[in-house]
Design an enzyme around this catalytic site. Sequence first.
Site, PDB file in Angstrom:
ATOM      1  N   LYS A  88       7.924  33.170  18.203  1.00 33.25           N
ATOM      2  CA  LYS A  88       7.998  32.008  19.102  1.00 33.25           C
ATOM      3  C   LYS A  88       9.226  32.115  19.989  1.00 33.25           C
ATOM      4  O   LYS A  88      10.341  32.330  19.503  1.00 33.25           O
ATOM      5  CB  LYS A  88       8.148  30.735  18.269  1.00 33.25           C
ATOM      6  CG  LYS A  88       6.879  29.972  18.057  1.00 33.25           C
ATOM      7  CD  LYS A  88       7.217  28.724  17.277  1.00 33.25           C
ATOM      8  CE  LYS A  88       6.183  27.673  17.451  1.00 33.25           C
ATOM      9  NZ  LYS A  88       6.564  26.456  16.701  1.00 33.25           N
TER      10      LYS A  88
HETATM   11  C1  E4P Z   1       4.704  23.653  16.568  1.00 31.54           C
HETATM   12  O1  E4P Z   1       4.518  24.799  16.877  1.00 31.54           O
HETATM   13  C2  E4P Z   1       5.819  22.866  17.078  1.00 31.54           C
HETATM   14  O2  E4P Z   1       7.007  23.526  16.873  1.00 31.54           O
HETATM   15  C3  E4P Z   1       5.852  21.487  16.466  1.00 31.54           C
HETATM   16  O3  E4P Z   1       4.545  20.961  16.414  1.00 31.54           O
HETATM   17  C4  E4P Z   1       6.779  20.575  17.206  1.00 31.54           C
HETATM   18  O4  E4P Z   1       6.680  19.298  16.665  1.00 31.54           O
HETATM   19  P1  E4P Z   1       7.637  18.106  17.076  1.00 31.54           P
HETATM   20  O5  E4P Z   1       7.395  17.758  18.494  1.00 31.54           O
HETATM   21  O6  E4P Z   1       7.257  17.019  16.121  1.00 31.54           O
HETATM   22  O7  E4P Z   1       9.061  18.597  16.883  1.00 31.54           O
END
Ligand code: E4P
Length: 224
Positions: A88
């Site tokens: 990521k």
């Molecule tokens: C997933 O890949 C994301 O990192 C995650 O859903 C982010 O969630 P949040 O907006 O609750 O931090």
Amino acid sequence: MAIFLDSSKIEEIKKYKAMGFVRGVTTNPTILLKEGVAGMAGVKARIIEIAKLLEPLPVSAEVTTNDSKRMMEEARDIASWAKNINVKITIHGPNGELDNLAVIHELETKENIRVNVTAMMSAQQCFLAAMAGATYVSIFAGRINNMGYDSVNEIRVLRSLLDGHKLKAQIIAASTREILNVVQWLQAGAHIVTVVPTLVDGMIVHPYSKETVKMFLDDAAKNR
Ligand code: E4P
């Protein structure tokens, strides 16, 4: 692909994976920190454990820097932990620094490393990430709603752009906040929704199903 779990808790992942609907896992530094995974060595051990559990299904692990050279090094390292790990990388830096897309492009096209481009709040960001070669584009749909914009429309526009331009990227709708998000975002065109486990229970359990099951069990008991 449909449903990923947004979690790094081993017991949780095992529990929901056994139910047969989990097609991948996403993590991020905040999730890992909240779950008490400490230091880079701890993160590595946890991600490898998740990757083994999920194999061959995909697991996302995020780089921890915004310096291009270190992003490349970390991405190579993370990708080497297991075959089913993708890396990521945020769409840009914390102050809008523009270095990340070049890193993403190089990793995908020259190093054969699968990248999940993350922290995106619009179809246009995701479209450029997809054009750069991303395997996954993560649109933070719950955060879009929180800001007062329409996540369903962004996902719809994005899917039509990806299909229209024959781009390989898969949309991961993330930041789930409500049970309804999952089917709504899938129907809007997301290939995947990454779901926090607390919402999964709410998708499964229905009060009227409970009442109906109770009726079956009570009547079965009367017939014994
Ligand atoms: C997933 O890949 C994301 O990192 C995650 O859903 C982010 O969630 P949040 O907006 O609750 O931090």
